[in-house]
Design a protein around this motif. Structure first.
Motif, PDB file in Angstrom:
ATOM      1  N   ALA A 138       0.851  -1.194   0.000  1.00 60.98           N
ATOM      2  CA  ALA A 138       0.000   0.000   0.000  1.00 60.98           C
ATOM      3  C   ALA A 138       0.876   1.229   0.000  1.00 60.98           C
ATOM      4  O   ALA A 138       1.990   1.214   0.517  1.00 60.98           O
ATOM      5  N   TYR A 139       0.402   2.287  -0.624  1.00 62.40           N
ATOM      6  CA  TYR A 139       1.139   3.553  -0.641  1.00 62.40           C
ATOM      7  C   TYR A 139       0.399   4.628   0.150  1.00 62.40           C
ATOM      8  O   TYR A 139       1.014   5.469   0.787  1.00 62.40           O
ATOM      9  N   ALA A 140      -0.930   4.599   0.055  1.00 63.38           N
ATOM     10  CA  ALA A 140      -1.732   5.627   0.728  1.00 63.38           C
ATOM     11  C   ALA A 140      -1.793   5.321   2.223  1.00 63.38           C
ATOM     12  O   ALA A 140      -1.771   4.159   2.631  1.00 63.38           O
ATOM     13  N   ASP A 141      -1.871   6.378   3.018  1.00 65.18           N
ATOM     14  CA  ASP A 141      -2.028   6.243   4.468  1.00 65.18           C
ATOM     15  C   ASP A 141      -0.888   5.456   5.113  1.00 65.18           C
ATOM     16  O   ASP A 141      -1.094   4.779   6.122  1.00 65.18           O
ATOM     17  N   VAL A 142       0.292   5.521   4.522  1.00 67.84           N
ATOM     18  CA  VAL A 142       1.458   4.902   5.141  1.00 67.84           C
ATOM     19  C   VAL A 142       2.362   6.036   5.602  1.00 67.84           C
ATOM     20  O   VAL A 142       2.736   6.899   4.813  1.00 67.84           O
ATOM     21  N   GLU A 143       2.691   6.045   6.887  1.00 73.53           N
ATOM     22  CA  GLU A 143       3.520   7.129   7.426  1.00 73.53           C
ATOM     23  C   GLU A 143       4.912   7.098   6.820  1.00 73.53           C
ATOM     24  O   GLU A 143       5.397   6.044   6.408  1.00 73.53           O
ATOM     25  N   GLU A 144       5.559   8.243   6.784  1.00 80.52           N
ATOM     26  CA  GLU A 144       6.901   8.350   6.233  1.00 80.52           C
ATOM     27  C   GLU A 144       7.775   9.077   7.239  1.00 80.52           C
ATOM     28  O   GLU A 144       7.393  10.129   7.767  1.00 80.52           O
TER      29      GLU A 144
END
Ligand SMILES: [Zn+2]
Ligand SMILES: [Zn+2]
Length: 132
Positions: free
Chosen positions: A120-126
């Motif tokens: 997943a790319y969305a809603d993944v903290e960085e």
């Protein structure tokens, strides 16, 4: 343009290439996933005459992951460095092992039909480093 340099994790193996001859793609195929231990692998084609091992070639090991496709990696640290099909005029460099910026930016994600369900790319903290 001076050659671009790449190396494995333990630095025993080094290569250089004159240029990336094909666009950078993030390959999600299941053999790249397993070989790299990663959700996808960043790859680009380089014509054979533009690619050279410059040190540690005797430490290379390889694995044929599908008929005719050979993946070359460091037998000491395990870094995947390059893959090839002997009949093709180009090799496929594992771009994340480059130590220099090739200047190009990725053009595509390929083989996403093989994606793992947890990618997943969305809603993944960085975070720049470890989360604080
Ligand atoms: Zn190594
Ligand atoms: Zn792949």
């Amino acid at each position: 343009m001076p050659p671009l340099h790449g190396s494995c994790l333990c630095q025993a193996i080094g290569y250089e290439l004159d240029q990336l001859d094909m666009p950078i793609s993030h390959c999600h195929c299941h053999t790249c996933r397993k070989a790299h231990g990663a959700a996808f692998a960043s790859t680009a084609g380089v014509m054979r005459e533009h690619f050279r091992w410059i040190k540690g070639a005797d430490l290379l090991s390889s694995f044929q992951s599908s008929p005719g496709k050979r993946r070359h990696f460091c037998s000491r640290c395990g870094s995947q460095l390059m893959a090839e099909r002997l009949a093709q005029p180009h090799v496929i460099v594992r771009v994340a092992t480059l130590d220099d910026d090739p200047g190009l930016r990725p053009q595509a994600h390929i083989w996403t039909a093989h994606d793992v369900p947890w990618l997943a790319y969305a809603d993944v903290e960085e975070w720049d480093e470890w989360p604080t």
